[in-house]
Design a protein around this motif. Structure first.
Motif, PDB file in Angstrom:
ATOM      1  N   VAL A  70       0.832  -1.201   0.000  1.00  0.00           N
ATOM      2  CA  VAL A  70       0.000   0.000   0.000  1.00  0.00           C
ATOM      3  C   VAL A  70       0.867   1.251   0.000  1.00  0.00           C
ATOM      4  CG1 VAL A  70      -1.700   1.316   1.330  1.00  0.00           C
ATOM      5  CG2 VAL A  70      -1.941  -1.163   1.098  1.00  0.00           C
ATOM      6  N   THR A  71       1.950   1.205   0.759  1.00  0.00           N
ATOM      7  CA  THR A  71       2.848   2.350   0.877  1.00  0.00           C
ATOM      8  C   THR A  71       4.277   1.928   0.532  1.00  0.00           C
ATOM      9  OG1 THR A  71       3.696   4.071   2.370  1.00  0.00           O
ATOM     10  CG2 THR A  71       3.181   1.920   3.338  1.00  0.00           C
ATOM     11  N   LEU A  72       5.078   2.845   0.067  1.00  0.00           N
ATOM     12  CA  LEU A  72       6.482   2.543  -0.169  1.00  0.00           C
ATOM     13  C   LEU A  72       7.161   2.184   1.144  1.00  0.00           C
ATOM     14  CD1 LEU A  72       7.637   5.262  -2.743  1.00  0.00           C
ATOM     15  CD2 LEU A  72       6.829   2.946  -3.181  1.00  0.00           C
ATOM     16  N   THR A  73       8.180   1.376   1.066  1.00  0.00           N
ATOM     17  CA  THR A  73       8.913   0.984   2.263  1.00  0.00           C
ATOM     18  C   THR A  73       9.806   2.131   2.731  1.00  0.00           C
ATOM     19  OG1 THR A  73      10.845   0.135   1.076  1.00  0.00           O
ATOM     20  CG2 THR A  73       8.989  -1.390   1.411  1.00  0.00           C
TER      21      THR A  73
ATOM     22  N   HIS B 194      -8.188  -2.331  -7.451  1.00  0.00           N
ATOM     23  CA  HIS B 194      -8.846  -1.970  -6.197  1.00  0.00           C
ATOM     24  C   HIS B 194      -8.962  -3.183  -5.266  1.00  0.00           C
ATOM     25  CE1 HIS B 194     -11.563  -0.086  -3.372  1.00  0.00           C
ATOM     26  NE2 HIS B 194     -12.470  -1.018  -3.604  1.00  0.00           N
ATOM     27  N   GLU B 195      -9.345  -4.314  -5.807  1.00  0.00           N
ATOM     28  CA  GLU B 195      -9.478  -5.522  -4.985  1.00  0.00           C
ATOM     29  C   GLU B 195      -8.135  -5.942  -4.401  1.00  0.00           C
ATOM     30  OE1 GLU B 195     -11.336  -8.331  -7.554  1.00  0.00           O
ATOM     31  OE2 GLU B 195     -13.235  -7.237  -7.613  1.00  0.00           O
ATOM     32  N   MET B 196      -7.074  -5.807  -5.204  1.00  0.00           N
ATOM     33  CA  MET B 196      -5.742  -6.143  -4.706  1.00  0.00           C
ATOM     34  C   MET B 196      -5.334  -5.220  -3.561  1.00  0.00           C
ATOM     35  SD  MET B 196      -2.385  -4.985  -4.728  1.00  0.00           S
ATOM     36  CE  MET B 196      -2.405  -3.815  -6.086  1.00  0.00           C
ATOM     37  N   ILE B 197      -5.550  -3.896  -3.732  1.00  0.00           N
ATOM     38  CA  ILE B 197      -5.180  -2.934  -2.696  1.00  0.00           C
ATOM     39  C   ILE B 197      -5.977  -3.182  -1.416  1.00  0.00           C
ATOM     40  CG2 ILE B 197      -5.509  -0.496  -2.044  1.00  0.00           C
ATOM     41  CD1 ILE B 197      -2.921  -0.796  -3.398  1.00  0.00           C
ATOM     42  N   MET B 198      -7.269  -3.439  -1.563  1.00  0.00           N
ATOM     43  CA  MET B 198      -8.094  -3.684  -0.382  1.00  0.00           C
ATOM     44  C   MET B 198      -7.661  -4.960   0.345  1.00  0.00           C
ATOM     45  SD  MET B 198      -9.957  -1.033  -0.240  1.00  0.00           S
ATOM     46  CE  MET B 198     -11.054  -1.482   1.119  1.00  0.00           C
ATOM     47  N   ALA B 199      -7.305  -5.990  -0.419  1.00  0.00           N
ATOM     48  CA  ALA B 199      -6.829  -7.232   0.193  1.00  0.00           C
ATOM     49  C   ALA B 199      -5.505  -7.012   0.917  1.00  0.00           C
ATOM     50  CB  ALA B 199      -6.692  -8.315  -0.879  1.00  0.00           C
ATOM     51  N   LYS B 200      -4.633  -6.234   0.281  1.00  0.00           N
ATOM     52  CA  LYS B 200      -3.347  -5.934   0.907  1.00  0.00           C
ATOM     53  C   LYS B 200      -3.552  -5.113   2.173  1.00  0.00           C
ATOM     54  CE  LYS B 200       1.132  -5.956   1.154  1.00  0.00           C
ATOM     55  NZ  LYS B 200       1.837  -7.185   1.528  1.00  0.00           N
ATOM     56  N   GLY B 201      -4.471  -4.144   2.119  1.00  0.00           N
ATOM     57  CA  GLY B 201      -4.763  -3.342   3.300  1.00  0.00           C
ATOM     58  C   GLY B 201      -5.308  -4.181   4.438  1.00  0.00           C
ATOM     59  N   LYS B 202      -6.175  -5.127   4.113  1.00  0.00           N
ATOM     60  CA  LYS B 202      -6.724  -6.018   5.134  1.00  0.00           C
ATOM     61  C   LYS B 202      -5.615  -6.863   5.752  1.00  0.00           C
ATOM     62  CE  LYS B 202     -10.279  -9.544   5.887  1.00  0.00           C
ATOM     63  NZ  LYS B 202     -11.363 -10.349   5.254  1.00  0.00           N
ATOM     64  N   ALA B 203      -4.700  -7.355   4.917  1.00  0.00           N
ATOM     65  CA  ALA B 203      -3.581  -8.157   5.413  1.00  0.00           C
ATOM     66  C   ALA B 203      -2.673  -7.342   6.328  1.00  0.00           C
ATOM     67  CB  ALA B 203      -2.785  -8.726   4.240  1.00  0.00           C
TER      68      ALA B 203
ATOM     69  N   ASN C 282      -3.781  -5.110   8.321  1.00  0.00           N
ATOM     70  CA  ASN C 282      -4.642  -4.703   9.432  1.00  0.00           C
ATOM     71  C   ASN C 282      -5.053  -3.234   9.358  1.00  0.00           C
ATOM     72  OD1 ASN C 282      -4.573  -7.287  10.783  1.00  0.00           O
ATOM     73  ND2 ASN C 282      -2.487  -6.784  11.449  1.00  0.00           N
ATOM     74  N   ARG C 283      -5.203  -2.730   8.139  1.00  0.00           N
ATOM     75  CA  ARG C 283      -5.713  -1.371   7.959  1.00  0.00           C
ATOM     76  C   ARG C 283      -7.228  -1.388   8.146  1.00  0.00           C
ATOM     77  NH1 ARG C 283      -1.616   1.919   5.857  1.00  0.00           N
ATOM     78  NH2 ARG C 283       0.178   0.711   5.100  1.00  0.00           N
ATOM     79  N   ILE C 284      -7.733  -0.356   8.816  1.00  0.00           N
ATOM     80  CA  ILE C 284      -9.124  -0.337   9.248  1.00  0.00           C
ATOM     81  C   ILE C 284      -9.932   0.663   8.434  1.00  0.00           C
ATOM     82  CG2 ILE C 284     -10.664   0.081  11.217  1.00  0.00           C
ATOM     83  CD1 ILE C 284      -8.253  -0.606  13.018  1.00  0.00           C
ATOM     84  N   GLY C 285     -11.170   0.295   8.078  1.00  0.00           N
ATOM     85  CA  GLY C 285     -12.085   1.217   7.429  1.00  0.00           C
ATOM     86  C   GLY C 285     -11.862   1.328   5.946  1.00  0.00           C
ATOM     87  N   ASN C 286     -12.453   2.379   5.351  1.00  0.00           N
ATOM     88  CA  ASN C 286     -12.308   2.595   3.919  1.00  0.00           C
ATOM     89  C   ASN C 286     -10.914   3.121   3.595  1.00  0.00           C
ATOM     90  OD1 ASN C 286     -13.302   2.457   1.297  1.00  0.00           O
ATOM     91  ND2 ASN C 286     -14.045   4.564   1.324  1.00  0.00           N
ATOM     92  N   PHE C 287     -10.502   2.981   2.353  1.00  0.00           N
ATOM     93  CA  PHE C 287      -9.126   3.327   1.974  1.00  0.00           C
ATOM     94  C   PHE C 287      -8.791   4.794   2.189  1.00  0.00           C
ATOM     95  CE2 PHE C 287     -11.715   3.378  -1.929  1.00  0.00           C
ATOM     96  CZ  PHE C 287     -11.521   4.694  -2.364  1.00  0.00           C
ATOM     97  N   ASN C 288      -9.784   5.707   2.144  1.00  0.00           N
ATOM     98  CA  ASN C 288      -9.460   7.115   2.325  1.00  0.00           C
ATOM     99  C   ASN C 288      -9.174   7.474   3.779  1.00  0.00           C
ATOM    100  OD1 ASN C 288     -12.290   6.686   2.732  1.00  0.00           O
ATOM    101  ND2 ASN C 288     -12.638   8.890   2.646  1.00  0.00           N
ATOM    102  N   SER C 289      -9.399   6.525   4.696  1.00  0.00           N
ATOM    103  CA  SER C 289      -9.032   6.766   6.092  1.00  0.00           C
ATOM    104  C   SER C 289      -7.665   6.182   6.436  1.00  0.00           C
ATOM    105  CB  SER C 289     -10.092   6.182   7.035  1.00  0.00           C
ATOM    106  OG  SER C 289     -10.058   4.768   7.010  1.00  0.00           O
ATOM    107  N   TRP C 290      -7.112   5.319   5.597  1.00  0.00           N
ATOM    108  CA  TRP C 290      -5.825   4.690   5.902  1.00  0.00           C
ATOM    109  C   TRP C 290      -4.703   5.703   6.087  1.00  0.00           C
ATOM    110  CZ3 TRP C 290      -5.812   0.151   1.787  1.00  0.00           C
ATOM    111  CH2 TRP C 290      -6.867  -0.725   2.070  1.00  0.00           C
ATOM    112  N   PRO C 291      -4.582   6.734   5.219  1.00  0.00           N
ATOM    113  CA  PRO C 291      -3.510   7.715   5.438  1.00  0.00           C
ATOM    114  C   PRO C 291      -3.659   8.449   6.768  1.00  0.00           C
ATOM    115  CG  PRO C 291      -4.431   7.922   3.227  1.00  0.00           C
ATOM    116  CD  PRO C 291      -5.344   7.030   3.989  1.00  0.00           C
ATOM    117  N   ILE C 292      -4.896   8.635   7.216  1.00  0.00           N
ATOM    118  CA  ILE C 292      -5.125   9.363   8.461  1.00  0.00           C
ATOM    119  C   ILE C 292      -4.526   8.615   9.639  1.00  0.00           C
ATOM    120  CG2 ILE C 292      -6.910  10.304   9.994  1.00  0.00           C
ATOM    121  CD1 ILE C 292      -8.693  10.592   7.488  1.00  0.00           C
ATOM    122  N   ASP C 293      -4.620   7.297   9.606  1.00  0.00           N
ATOM    123  CA  ASP C 293      -4.058   6.485  10.684  1.00  0.00           C
ATOM    124  C   ASP C 293      -2.533   6.604  10.760  1.00  0.00           C
ATOM    125  OD1 ASP C 293      -6.605   5.567  11.320  1.00  0.00           O
ATOM    126  OD2 ASP C 293      -6.442   3.820  10.003  1.00  0.00           O
TER     127      ASP C 293
END
Length: 308
Positions: A23-26, A108-117, A119-130
């Motif tokens: 989801v994010t660069l290392t 989109h499905e790949m990003i959402m699956a990666k985010g779930k793996a 442990n990112r919570i909520g919709n994708f537009n809230s992930w940067p906020i965390d």
């Protein structure tokens, strides 16, 4: 150094493959991308310019910052024409960059699956906020989408301010403008407001290089947002930009005062200063220490090497 060059080449040539894996660069990728920065870094690898420098940056004009960056060969760091919540309050901070794109189901499905793996919570537009830290600014390219492109409303706005004590810069839109305006201290530079909800969009990546209108922005850039627009400053240039801009401002204050007093003529002030003017300027600095934004030692070292 060669290691960093190879990493940068990989970022440029195989960006799509990189994003497909994360989801994010290392941290290492961000360090490689911003390798000219030699100072402290945030845990995610972004340059950490100091809070003191960010506070001093608020007093620098857009024109001064733009001119200094242009002279250093950075021609694509400004974007104007914003809707601003409070244009009387400048905002400075460290860029946490986010890329949004028109939705495409497979990616989109790949990003959402990666985010779930992850442990990112909520919709994708809230992930940067965390991921926000104090002093960060959530800087997002949502490709100018207004209707159905609203990245946040007042709920997410409250979370953004709680985590960063800052606001947002979106090349796109927001909703709940009335609610956002009630968040004390929060500010925003956006391209529009709309009552619609976000849809038809997906997350491209977090802490990746993004385009904000005319500007290219890297994670960790120092951000200067004012009434006239937004400047994105490469972190490794900030210290030099500050001392140059602050010195120019001091010269201008001195010159304006002496012109009003009639001590020197415009022709004398506008050309290379004589020893008489330089000495008068040094005495003026001694008499006005409250006007000096940097330490006197820093100023003296700068003037020692300056050709005036």
């Amino acid at each position: 150094m060669n290691k960093y060059r190879y990493l940068i080449a990989a970022l440029l040539l195989f960006g799509g493959c990189i994003y497909a894996q994360q989801v994010t660069l290392t941290k290492d990728q961000i360090i490689a991308m911003t390798s000219e920065w030699k100072g402290e870094r945030l845990p995610d690898g972004r340059p950490k310019v100091s809070d003191d420098q960010l506070e001093r940056l608020k007093n620098i004009s857009i024109e001064e910052a733009w001119g200094i960056l242009r002279n250093k060969g950075y021609h694509n760091q400004f974007e104007g024409d914003w809707m601003i919540m409070d244009n009387e309050k400048p905002m400075t901070g460290r860029a946490l960059t986010v890329q949004y794109m028109p939705a495409r189901s497979d990616y989109h499905e790949m990003i959402m699956a990666k985010g779930k793996a992850e442990n990112r919570i909520g919709n994708f537009n809230s992930w940067p906020i965390d991921m926000l830290k104090p002093g960060d600014i959530y800087v997002a390219d949502s490709y100018g989408k207004i209707v159905d492109g609203t990245l946040i409303g007042d709920n997410l706005g409250n979370s953004i301010y709680a985590k960063s004590k800052n606001g947002v810069i979106f090349y796109g839109s927001v909703r709940d403008e009335e609610g956002l305006s009630k968040i004390d201290g929060f500010n925003m530079w956006v391209k529009g407001y709309d009552p619609s909800y976000i849809q038809g969009m997906m997350l491209g990546g977090i802490n990746v290089p993004i385009r904000i209108g005319r500007a290219t922005v890297l994670p960790g850039d120092a951000v200067l947002a004012k009434k006239g627009g937004v400047i994105f400053i490469p972190a490794h240039l900030l210290a030099d930009l500050l001392i140059n801009a602050e010195f120019i401002a001091l010269r201008d204050q001195f010159g304006h005062q002496r012109l009003r007093e009639g001590k020197f003529t415009p022709g004398q002030i506008d050309q290379r200063w004589t020893d008489e003017i330089k000495n008068d300027f040094l005495k003026w600095l001694d008499a006005n220490p409250d006007k000096i934004p940097m330490s006197r030692a820093e100023l003296d070292a700068y003037m020692k090497d300056r050709t005036w």
